[in-house]
Motif scaffolding. Structure first.
Motif, PDB file in Angstrom:
ATOM      1  N   PHE A 158       0.032  -1.087  -0.034  1.00 42.03           N
ATOM      2  CA  PHE A 158      -0.058   0.128   0.394  1.00 42.03           C
ATOM      3  C   PHE A 158       0.741   1.446  -0.534  1.00 42.03           C
ATOM      4  CE2 PHE A 158      -2.786  -3.130   1.651  1.00 42.03           C
ATOM      5  CZ  PHE A 158      -3.654  -3.000   1.183  1.00 42.03           C
ATOM      6  N   TYR A 159       0.407   2.360  -0.641  1.00 43.50           N
ATOM      7  CA  TYR A 159       1.136   3.525  -0.792  1.00 43.50           C
ATOM      8  C   TYR A 159       0.054   4.780  -0.696  1.00 43.50           C
ATOM      9  CZ  TYR A 159       4.261   7.373  -2.292  1.00 43.50           C
ATOM     10  OH  TYR A 159       5.311   8.560  -2.171  1.00 43.50           O
ATOM     11  N   ASN A 160       0.297   5.019   0.804  1.00 41.67           N
ATOM     12  CA  ASN A 160      -0.812   6.599   0.738  1.00 41.67           C
ATOM     13  C   ASN A 160      -2.209   5.845   0.846  1.00 41.67           C
ATOM     14  OD1 ASN A 160      -1.586   8.740   1.943  1.00 41.67           O
ATOM     15  ND2 ASN A 160      -2.257   9.469   0.078  1.00 41.67           N
ATOM     16  N   ASP A 161      -2.434   4.359   1.883  1.00 44.40           N
ATOM     17  CA  ASP A 161      -3.485   3.249   1.864  1.00 44.40           C
ATOM     18  C   ASP A 161      -3.973   2.951   0.981  1.00 44.40           C
ATOM     19  OD1 ASP A 161      -2.948   4.067   4.465  1.00 44.40           O
ATOM     20  OD2 ASP A 161      -4.037   5.723   4.971  1.00 44.40           O
ATOM     21  N   GLU A 162      -3.330   3.320   0.053  1.00 45.76           N
ATOM     22  CA  GLU A 162      -4.250   2.742  -2.059  1.00 45.76           C
ATOM     23  C   GLU A 162      -3.465   1.893  -2.023  1.00 45.76           C
ATOM     24  OE1 GLU A 162      -4.622   5.251  -4.813  1.00 45.76           O
ATOM     25  OE2 GLU A 162      -5.200   6.987  -3.583  1.00 45.76           O
ATOM     26  N   GLN A 163      -4.213   0.615  -2.284  1.00 45.49           N
ATOM     27  CA  GLN A 163      -3.029  -0.475  -2.833  1.00 45.49           C
ATOM     28  C   GLN A 163      -2.866  -0.233  -4.381  1.00 45.49           C
ATOM     29  OE1 GLN A 163      -5.222  -4.700  -2.306  1.00 45.49           O
ATOM     30  NE2 GLN A 163      -3.995  -5.855  -2.602  1.00 45.49           N
ATOM     31  N   LEU A 164      -1.557  -0.963  -4.317  1.00 52.21           N
ATOM     32  CA  LEU A 164      -0.388  -0.900  -5.743  1.00 52.21           C
ATOM     33  C   LEU A 164      -0.688  -2.917  -5.987  1.00 52.21           C
ATOM     34  CD1 LEU A 164       2.083   0.916  -4.445  1.00 52.21           C
ATOM     35  CD2 LEU A 164       0.593   1.461  -5.736  1.00 52.21           C
ATOM     36  N   GLU A 165      -2.090  -2.804  -7.047  1.00 52.67           N
ATOM     37  CA  GLU A 165      -1.536  -4.528  -7.829  1.00 52.67           C
ATOM     38  C   GLU A 165      -0.637  -4.873  -8.621  1.00 52.67           C
ATOM     39  OE1 GLU A 165      -5.809  -4.084  -8.298  1.00 52.67           O
ATOM     40  OE2 GLU A 165      -6.202  -3.732  -5.674  1.00 52.67           O
ATOM     41  N   ASN A 166      -0.465  -3.870  -8.990  1.00 52.76           N
ATOM     42  CA  ASN A 166       0.530  -4.067 -10.088  1.00 52.76           C
ATOM     43  C   ASN A 166       1.653  -4.159 -10.719  1.00 52.76           C
ATOM     44  OD1 ASN A 166       1.226  -4.623 -13.406  1.00 52.76           O
ATOM     45  ND2 ASN A 166      -0.765  -3.323 -14.227  1.00 52.76           N
ATOM     46  N   LEU A 167       2.464  -4.613 -10.838  1.00 52.38           N
ATOM     47  CA  LEU A 167       3.842  -4.469 -10.377  1.00 52.38           C
ATOM     48  C   LEU A 167       4.819  -3.373 -11.784  1.00 52.38           C
ATOM     49  CD1 LEU A 167       5.276  -8.139 -11.046  1.00 52.38           C
ATOM     50  CD2 LEU A 167       5.217  -6.512  -8.755  1.00 52.38           C
ATOM     51  N   SER A 168       3.553  -2.832 -12.651  1.00 53.88           N
ATOM     52  CA  SER A 168       4.274  -2.298 -13.445  1.00 53.88           C
ATOM     53  C   SER A 168       3.677  -0.648 -13.369  1.00 53.88           C
ATOM     54  CB  SER A 168       3.873  -2.759 -15.643  1.00 53.88           C
ATOM     55  OG  SER A 168       2.100  -2.466 -15.987  1.00 53.88           O
ATOM     56  N   GLU A 169       2.768  -0.630 -12.051  1.00 56.72           N
ATOM     57  CA  GLU A 169       2.260   0.216 -11.314  1.00 56.72           C
ATOM     58  C   GLU A 169       3.204   1.719 -11.743  1.00 56.72           C
ATOM     59  OE1 GLU A 169      -1.649   1.955  -8.544  1.00 56.72           O
ATOM     60  OE2 GLU A 169      -1.395  -0.118  -8.869  1.00 56.72           O
ATOM     61  N   THR A 170       3.030   2.743 -12.158  1.00 58.24           N
ATOM     62  CA  THR A 170       4.099   3.615 -11.046  1.00 58.24           C
ATOM     63  C   THR A 170       4.251   4.583  -9.820  1.00 58.24           C
ATOM     64  OG1 THR A 170       4.423   4.386 -14.002  1.00 58.24           O
ATOM     65  CG2 THR A 170       5.425   6.006 -12.560  1.00 58.24           C
ATOM     66  N   ILE A 171       5.146   4.582  -9.036  1.00 58.37           N
ATOM     67  CA  ILE A 171       4.880   5.641  -8.168  1.00 58.37           C
ATOM     68  C   ILE A 171       5.368   6.647  -8.332  1.00 58.37           C
ATOM     69  CG2 ILE A 171       5.211   4.958  -5.716  1.00 58.37           C
ATOM     70  CD1 ILE A 171       5.233   2.139  -6.569  1.00 58.37           C
ATOM     71  N   ASP A 172       4.768   7.833  -7.630  1.00 56.73           N
ATOM     72  CA  ASP A 172       5.688   8.743  -7.388  1.00 56.73           C
ATOM     73  C   ASP A 172       5.985   9.115  -5.456  1.00 56.73           C
ATOM     74  OD1 ASP A 172       6.817  11.398  -7.801  1.00 56.73           O
ATOM     75  OD2 ASP A 172       5.150  12.564  -7.626  1.00 56.73           O
ATOM     76  N   LEU A 173       7.387   9.426  -5.678  1.00 51.64           N
ATOM     77  CA  LEU A 173       7.718   9.272  -4.488  1.00 51.64           C
ATOM     78  C   LEU A 173       8.568   9.992  -4.321  1.00 51.64           C
ATOM     79  CD1 LEU A 173      10.754   6.341  -5.067  1.00 51.64           C
ATOM     80  CD2 LEU A 173       8.320   5.594  -3.744  1.00 51.64           C
ATOM     81  N   ARG A 174       8.067  11.850  -4.726  1.00 50.80           N
ATOM     82  CA  ARG A 174       8.913  13.071  -4.986  1.00 50.80           C
ATOM     83  C   ARG A 174       6.831  13.476  -3.103  1.00 50.80           C
ATOM     84  NH1 ARG A 174       8.343  15.568 -10.854  1.00 50.80           N
ATOM     85  NH2 ARG A 174       6.573  13.811 -10.542  1.00 50.80           N
ATOM     86  N   LEU A 175       6.006  12.651  -3.142  1.00 52.53           N
ATOM     87  CA  LEU A 175       4.454  12.824  -2.731  1.00 52.53           C
ATOM     88  C   LEU A 175       5.025  12.425  -0.702  1.00 52.53           C
ATOM     89  CD1 LEU A 175       2.367  11.857  -4.870  1.00 52.53           C
ATOM     90  CD2 LEU A 175       2.511  13.436  -4.200  1.00 52.53           C
ATOM     91  N   LYS A 176       6.426  11.230  -0.972  1.00 52.24           N
ATOM     92  CA  LYS A 176       6.884  10.951   0.238  1.00 52.24           C
ATOM     93  C   LYS A 176       5.496  10.604   1.460  1.00 52.24           C
ATOM     94  CE  LYS A 176      10.967  13.560   0.146  1.00 52.24           C
ATOM     95  NZ  LYS A 176      12.248  12.860   0.117  1.00 52.24           N
ATOM     96  N   HIS A 177       4.849   9.226   0.375  1.00 50.47           N
ATOM     97  CA  HIS A 177       4.160   8.994   1.602  1.00 50.47           C
ATOM     98  C   HIS A 177       4.187   7.862   2.277  1.00 50.47           C
ATOM     99  CE1 HIS A 177       0.771  11.488   0.293  1.00 50.47           C
ATOM    100  NE2 HIS A 177       0.636  10.872  -0.546  1.00 50.47           N
ATOM    101  N   SER A 178       4.018   6.749   2.950  1.00 46.41           N
ATOM    102  CA  SER A 178       4.683   5.996   3.591  1.00 46.41           C
ATOM    103  C   SER A 178       4.022   4.550   2.999  1.00 46.41           C
ATOM    104  CB  SER A 178       4.244   5.576   4.999  1.00 46.41           C
ATOM    105  OG  SER A 178       4.528   4.495   5.675  1.00 46.41           O
ATOM    106  N   PHE A 179       4.936   3.395   2.766  1.00 44.20           N
ATOM    107  CA  PHE A 179       4.296   2.145   2.235  1.00 44.20           C
ATOM    108  C   PHE A 179       3.996   1.241   3.239  1.00 44.20           C
ATOM    109  CE2 PHE A 179       7.605   3.960  -1.063  1.00 44.20           C
ATOM    110  CZ  PHE A 179       6.444   3.785  -1.692  1.00 44.20           C
ATOM    111  N   ALA A 180       3.537   0.752   3.192  1.00 39.66           N
ATOM    112  CA  ALA A 180       2.933  -0.671   3.999  1.00 39.66           C
ATOM    113  C   ALA A 180       3.258  -1.397   3.362  1.00 39.66           C
ATOM    114  CB  ALA A 180       1.372  -0.062   4.598  1.00 39.66           C
TER     115      ALA A 180
END
Length: 144
Positions: free
Chosen positions: A110-132
């Protein structure tokens, strides 16, 4: 780049095992989930492989003080920092195992309480949210 990671396990008394700040080797703030998992595994393997494996470091007779023992038993794991397996971790195999475990549904990200379901999904690390990272366990039972 520094990221915050929380590791959880469902169904435990103390579900949050740890919240850590990890320093990963990434300059691009937009990366795929697969690349992020590989970078986190790389950081963890490097940390593990840098620990001492000398025999005199392993088996000290350590008697924990009374207050320290309570902390250890509350977390559910009592250990004294000794490493008994002298093998170094293989980075490529560890990265392959992590990707396969994600594909098999062994853990959820999860990134910012949203589940990441696909390996090709793009993540913006500039937002500095927490990963779970949540370790999933399968229920055992019977039909009759």
């Amino acid at each position: 780049m520094e990221i915050k990671v929380t590791v959880k396990q469902l169904g435990r008394k103390h579900p949050i095992l740890s919240e850590q700040k990890l320093d990963i080797a990434c300059n691009d703030p937009k990366i795929s989930l697969k690349h992020l998992l590989q970078l986190i595994v790389q950081q963890q393997v490097e940390t593990f492989n840098s620990k001492s494996f000398e025999l005199e470091d392993e088996d000290y007779a350590k008697i924990p003080s009374e207050n320290y023992l309570n902390i250890l038993t509350d977390t559910g794991k009592v250990g004294f920092g000794s490493i008994y397996n002298e093998k170094k971790a293989n980075l490529q195999k560890a990265q392959e195992n992590a990707i396969q475990a994600f594909e098999d549904g062994m853990f959820a990200v999860f990134y910012n309480d949203e589940q990441l379901e696909n390996l090709s999904e793009t993540i913006d690390l500039r937002l500095k949210h927490s990963f779970a990272f949540i370790r999933l366990t399968f229920l055992a039972g019977s039909y009759w």
